[in-house]
Design a protein around this motif. Structure first.
Motif, PDB file in Angstrom:
ATOM      1  N   ARG A  12       0.891  -1.308   0.156  1.00  0.00           N
ATOM      2  CA  ARG A  12      -0.128  -0.156  -0.014  1.00  0.00           C
ATOM      3  C   ARG A  12       0.859   1.365  -0.145  1.00  0.00           C
ATOM      4  O   ARG A  12       1.885   1.288   0.747  1.00  0.00           O
ATOM      5  CB  ARG A  12      -0.828   0.125   1.307  1.00  0.00           C
ATOM      6  CG  ARG A  12      -2.034  -0.927   1.047  1.00  0.00           C
ATOM      7  CD  ARG A  12      -3.145  -0.965   2.352  1.00  0.00           C
ATOM      8  NE  ARG A  12      -3.648  -2.120   2.342  1.00  0.00           N
ATOM      9  CZ  ARG A  12      -4.578  -2.472   3.303  1.00  0.00           C
ATOM     10  NH1 ARG A  12      -4.597  -1.769   4.313  1.00  0.00           N
ATOM     11  NH2 ARG A  12      -5.262  -3.465   2.981  1.00  0.00           N
ATOM     12  N   LEU A  13       0.492   2.193  -0.766  1.00  0.00           N
ATOM     13  CA  LEU A  13       1.241   3.435  -0.790  1.00  0.00           C
ATOM     14  C   LEU A  13       0.885   4.418   0.227  1.00  0.00           C
ATOM     15  O   LEU A  13      -0.522   4.251   0.601  1.00  0.00           O
ATOM     16  CB  LEU A  13       1.052   4.171  -2.222  1.00  0.00           C
ATOM     17  CG  LEU A  13       1.462   3.137  -3.535  1.00  0.00           C
ATOM     18  CD1 LEU A  13       1.494   4.070  -4.769  1.00  0.00           C
ATOM     19  CD2 LEU A  13       3.146   3.350  -3.195  1.00  0.00           C
ATOM     20  N   GLY A  14       1.594   5.271   0.725  1.00  0.00           N
ATOM     21  CA  GLY A  14       1.010   6.445   1.541  1.00  0.00           C
ATOM     22  C   GLY A  14       0.410   7.508   0.844  1.00  0.00           C
ATOM     23  O   GLY A  14      -0.001   7.320  -0.275  1.00  0.00           O
ATOM     24  N   SER A  15       0.312   8.450   1.680  1.00  0.00           N
ATOM     25  CA  SER A  15      -0.735   9.756   1.376  1.00  0.00           C
ATOM     26  C   SER A  15       0.205  10.358   0.101  1.00  0.00           C
ATOM     27  O   SER A  15       1.522  10.113   0.033  1.00  0.00           O
ATOM     28  CB  SER A  15      -0.709  10.520   2.305  1.00  0.00           C
ATOM     29  OG  SER A  15       0.089  11.190   2.910  1.00  0.00           O
ATOM     30  N   PRO A  16      -0.276  11.073  -0.629  1.00  0.00           N
ATOM     31  CA  PRO A  16       0.351  11.864  -1.696  1.00  0.00           C
ATOM     32  C   PRO A  16       1.436  12.718  -1.102  1.00  0.00           C
ATOM     33  O   PRO A  16       2.510  12.768  -1.570  1.00  0.00           O
ATOM     34  CB  PRO A  16      -0.577  12.822  -2.375  1.00  0.00           C
ATOM     35  CG  PRO A  16      -1.808  11.979  -2.229  1.00  0.00           C
ATOM     36  CD  PRO A  16      -1.702  11.248  -0.708  1.00  0.00           C
ATOM     37  N   LEU A  17       1.311  13.375  -0.034  1.00  0.00           N
ATOM     38  CA  LEU A  17       2.243  14.016   0.886  1.00  0.00           C
ATOM     39  C   LEU A  17       3.395  13.331   1.139  1.00  0.00           C
ATOM     40  O   LEU A  17       4.537  13.546   0.877  1.00  0.00           O
ATOM     41  CB  LEU A  17       1.563  14.694   1.990  1.00  0.00           C
ATOM     42  CG  LEU A  17       2.630  15.732   3.033  1.00  0.00           C
ATOM     43  CD1 LEU A  17       2.942  16.800   1.863  1.00  0.00           C
ATOM     44  CD2 LEU A  17       2.059  16.202   3.954  1.00  0.00           C
ATOM     45  N   GLN A  18       3.163  12.190   1.616  1.00  0.00           N
ATOM     46  CA  GLN A  18       4.289  11.193   2.000  1.00  0.00           C
ATOM     47  C   GLN A  18       5.191  11.021   0.694  1.00  0.00           C
ATOM     48  O   GLN A  18       6.307  10.758   0.798  1.00  0.00           O
ATOM     49  CB  GLN A  18       3.730  10.007   2.572  1.00  0.00           C
ATOM     50  CG  GLN A  18       3.580   9.954   4.137  1.00  0.00           C
ATOM     51  CD  GLN A  18       2.974   8.765   4.581  1.00  0.00           C
ATOM     52  OE1 GLN A  18       2.028   7.927   3.806  1.00  0.00           O
ATOM     53  NE2 GLN A  18       3.249   8.258   5.751  1.00  0.00           N
ATOM     54  N   LEU A  19       4.458  10.592  -0.223  1.00  0.00           N
ATOM     55  CA  LEU A  19       5.105  10.224  -1.607  1.00  0.00           C
ATOM     56  C   LEU A  19       6.033  11.391  -2.020  1.00  0.00           C
ATOM     57  O   LEU A  19       7.135  11.426  -2.611  1.00  0.00           O
ATOM     58  CB  LEU A  19       4.286   9.648  -2.673  1.00  0.00           C
ATOM     59  CG  LEU A  19       3.741   8.398  -2.367  1.00  0.00           C
ATOM     60  CD1 LEU A  19       2.667   8.080  -3.338  1.00  0.00           C
ATOM     61  CD2 LEU A  19       4.636   7.164  -2.013  1.00  0.00           C
ATOM     62  N   LEU A  22       8.850  11.883   0.139  1.00  0.00           N
ATOM     63  CA  LEU A  22       9.885  10.765  -0.001  1.00  0.00           C
ATOM     64  C   LEU A  22      10.894  11.024  -1.564  1.00  0.00           C
ATOM     65  O   LEU A  22      11.922  10.912  -1.505  1.00  0.00           O
ATOM     66  CB  LEU A  22       9.209   9.385  -0.270  1.00  0.00           C
ATOM     67  CG  LEU A  22      10.211   8.006  -0.705  1.00  0.00           C
ATOM     68  CD1 LEU A  22      11.249   8.087   0.654  1.00  0.00           C
ATOM     69  CD2 LEU A  22       9.352   6.921  -0.726  1.00  0.00           C
ATOM     70  N   VAL A  23      10.166  11.262  -2.433  1.00  0.00           N
ATOM     71  CA  VAL A  23      10.824  11.890  -3.806  1.00  0.00           C
ATOM     72  C   VAL A  23      11.710  13.110  -3.339  1.00  0.00           C
ATOM     73  O   VAL A  23      12.722  12.966  -4.236  1.00  0.00           O
ATOM     74  CB  VAL A  23       9.603  11.966  -4.801  1.00  0.00           C
ATOM     75  CG1 VAL A  23      10.452  12.751  -5.874  1.00  0.00           C
ATOM     76  CG2 VAL A  23       9.010  10.875  -5.463  1.00  0.00           C
ATOM     77  N   CYS A  24      11.112  13.959  -2.628  1.00  0.00           N
ATOM     78  CA  CYS A  24      11.903  15.139  -2.536  1.00  0.00           C
ATOM     79  C   CYS A  24      13.371  14.805  -1.568  1.00  0.00           C
ATOM     80  O   CYS A  24      14.482  15.371  -2.175  1.00  0.00           O
ATOM     81  CB  CYS A  24      11.174  16.362  -1.745  1.00  0.00           C
ATOM     82  SG  CYS A  24      10.186  17.087  -2.581  1.00  0.00           S
ATOM     83  N   SER A  25      13.175  13.878  -0.783  1.00  0.00           N
ATOM     84  CA  SER A  25      14.523  13.425  -0.079  1.00  0.00           C
ATOM     85  C   SER A  25      15.328  12.718  -0.821  1.00  0.00           C
ATOM     86  O   SER A  25      16.649  12.582  -0.695  1.00  0.00           O
ATOM     87  CB  SER A  25      13.890  12.801   1.259  1.00  0.00           C
ATOM     88  OG  SER A  25      13.401  11.559   0.710  1.00  0.00           O
ATOM     89  N   PHE A  26      14.932  11.805  -1.827  1.00  0.00           N
ATOM     90  CA  PHE A  26      15.677  11.015  -2.614  1.00  0.00           C
ATOM     91  C   PHE A  26      16.460  12.071  -3.825  1.00  0.00           C
ATOM     92  O   PHE A  26      17.690  11.828  -4.028  1.00  0.00           O
ATOM     93  CB  PHE A  26      14.899  10.212  -3.476  1.00  0.00           C
ATOM     94  CG  PHE A  26      14.911   8.857  -2.604  1.00  0.00           C
ATOM     95  CD1 PHE A  26      15.803   8.173  -2.059  1.00  0.00           C
ATOM     96  CD2 PHE A  26      13.700   8.269  -2.563  1.00  0.00           C
ATOM     97  CE1 PHE A  26      15.502   6.787  -1.466  1.00  0.00           C
ATOM     98  CE2 PHE A  26      13.428   7.116  -1.988  1.00  0.00           C
ATOM     99  CZ  PHE A  26      14.429   6.588  -1.337  1.00  0.00           C
ATOM    100  N   ALA A  27      15.716  13.069  -4.070  1.00  0.00           N
ATOM    101  CA  ALA A  27      16.328  14.176  -5.033  1.00  0.00           C
ATOM    102  C   ALA A  27      17.338  14.840  -4.203  1.00  0.00           C
ATOM    103  O   ALA A  27      18.470  15.127  -4.820  1.00  0.00           O
ATOM    104  CB  ALA A  27      15.169  15.024  -5.296  1.00  0.00           C
ATOM    105  N   LEU A  28      17.198  15.450  -2.848  1.00  0.00           N
ATOM    106  CA  LEU A  28      18.001  16.071  -2.327  1.00  0.00           C
ATOM    107  C   LEU A  28      19.204  15.123  -1.941  1.00  0.00           C
ATOM    108  O   LEU A  28      20.505  15.804  -2.041  1.00  0.00           O
ATOM    109  CB  LEU A  28      17.397  16.441  -1.041  1.00  0.00           C
ATOM    110  CG  LEU A  28      18.222  17.276  -0.064  1.00  0.00           C
ATOM    111  CD1 LEU A  28      18.893  18.553  -0.713  1.00  0.00           C
ATOM    112  CD2 LEU A  28      17.876  17.499   1.270  1.00  0.00           C
ATOM    113  N   ALA A  29      19.002  13.888  -1.720  1.00  0.00           N
ATOM    114  CA  ALA A  29      20.294  13.011  -1.575  1.00  0.00           C
ATOM    115  C   ALA A  29      21.043  13.000  -2.670  1.00  0.00           C
ATOM    116  O   ALA A  29      22.140  12.705  -2.614  1.00  0.00           O
ATOM    117  CB  ALA A  29      19.835  11.632  -0.818  1.00  0.00           C
TER     118      ALA A  29
END
Length: 158
Positions: A12-19, A22-29
Motif C-alpha cells: 500500500r502506498l502512503g498519502s500523496p504528501l508522504q510520496l 520521499l521523492v524530495c528526500s531522494f532528490a536532495l540525497a
C-alpha cells in the motif's frame, strides 16, 4: 487495477504528501551525492566513509543500543510505554551530541576561535544542561501520566 483494500500492507502506498516528501528526500540525497562526488579524487574516500559508517552502525552501535533498550524495557517491568520517556530525551541528546561533538569535545577549538572569534568553552555545559532539561521534562510528563492513571483507577473494595 487491484483495489487498494485487497493489497497486502507492504504494497500500500502512503498519502500523496508522504510520496512527495520521499521523492524530495531522494532528490536532495542525489544532489548532495553528485556535489560531494564531483571533487574527482575524493570519491573513494566518501564511499569508504559511508561503508565504514554502515558497518560501524550495523555491527557495533545497533547491538549496543538494542541491548540497552532491552535492559530498559526489562527494568520498566515490560511496560514499553514507559520506556519512551527515556528513549526520546536520550535520542534528542544523542543527536545534539552527534551534531555538536567537535565543539563539545573541544577538538576544533583553535579553528573555531579563528573562524568566529569565540571560544568553545560553553558548549559542553550547554549540552549537559539541555540534556538535563530534556530528561527532567520527560520525567515530569511520566509523573503526570502515572498520576492521571492512578486517579482513573477504581478504588479497591475490601
Amino acid at each position: 487495477m487491484i483495489p487498494r483494500s485487497l493489497l497486502p500492507d507492504r504494497f500500500r502506498l502512503g498519502s500523496p504528501l508522504q510520496l512527495l516528501l520521499l521523492v524530495c528526500s531522494f532528490a536532495l540525497a542525489g544532489y548532495a551525492g553528485v556535489r560531494l562526488l564531483a571533487g574527482g579524487d575524493t570519491w573513494w574516500q566518501v564511499v569508504l566513509w559511508f561503508v565504514g559508517l554502515a558497518l560501524l552502525h550495523d555491527l557495533v552501535l545497533l547491538p549496543l543500543y538494542s541491548a540497552a533498550d532491552r535492559a530498559l524495557t526489562g527494568a520498566a517491568g515490560g511496560h514499553r510505554a514507559y520506556v519512551m520517556y527515556v528513549r526520546v530525551p536520550a535520542v534528542l541528546s544523542g543527536l545534539l551530541l552527534l551534531v555538536w561533538f567537535p565543539l563539545i569535545s573541544g577538538r576544533v577549538a583553535e579553528r573555531y576561535l579563528l573562524a568566529t572569534g569565540r571560544s568553545v568553552d560553553g558548549f559542553l555545559a550547554r549540552w549537559l544542561l539541555i540534556t538535563a532539561v530534556l530528561f527532567a521534562g520527560s520525567a515530569l510528563l511520566l509523573v503526570r501520566r502515572l498520576r492521571r492513571a492512578t486517579k482513573q483507577r477504581p478504588p479497591v473494595v475490601h
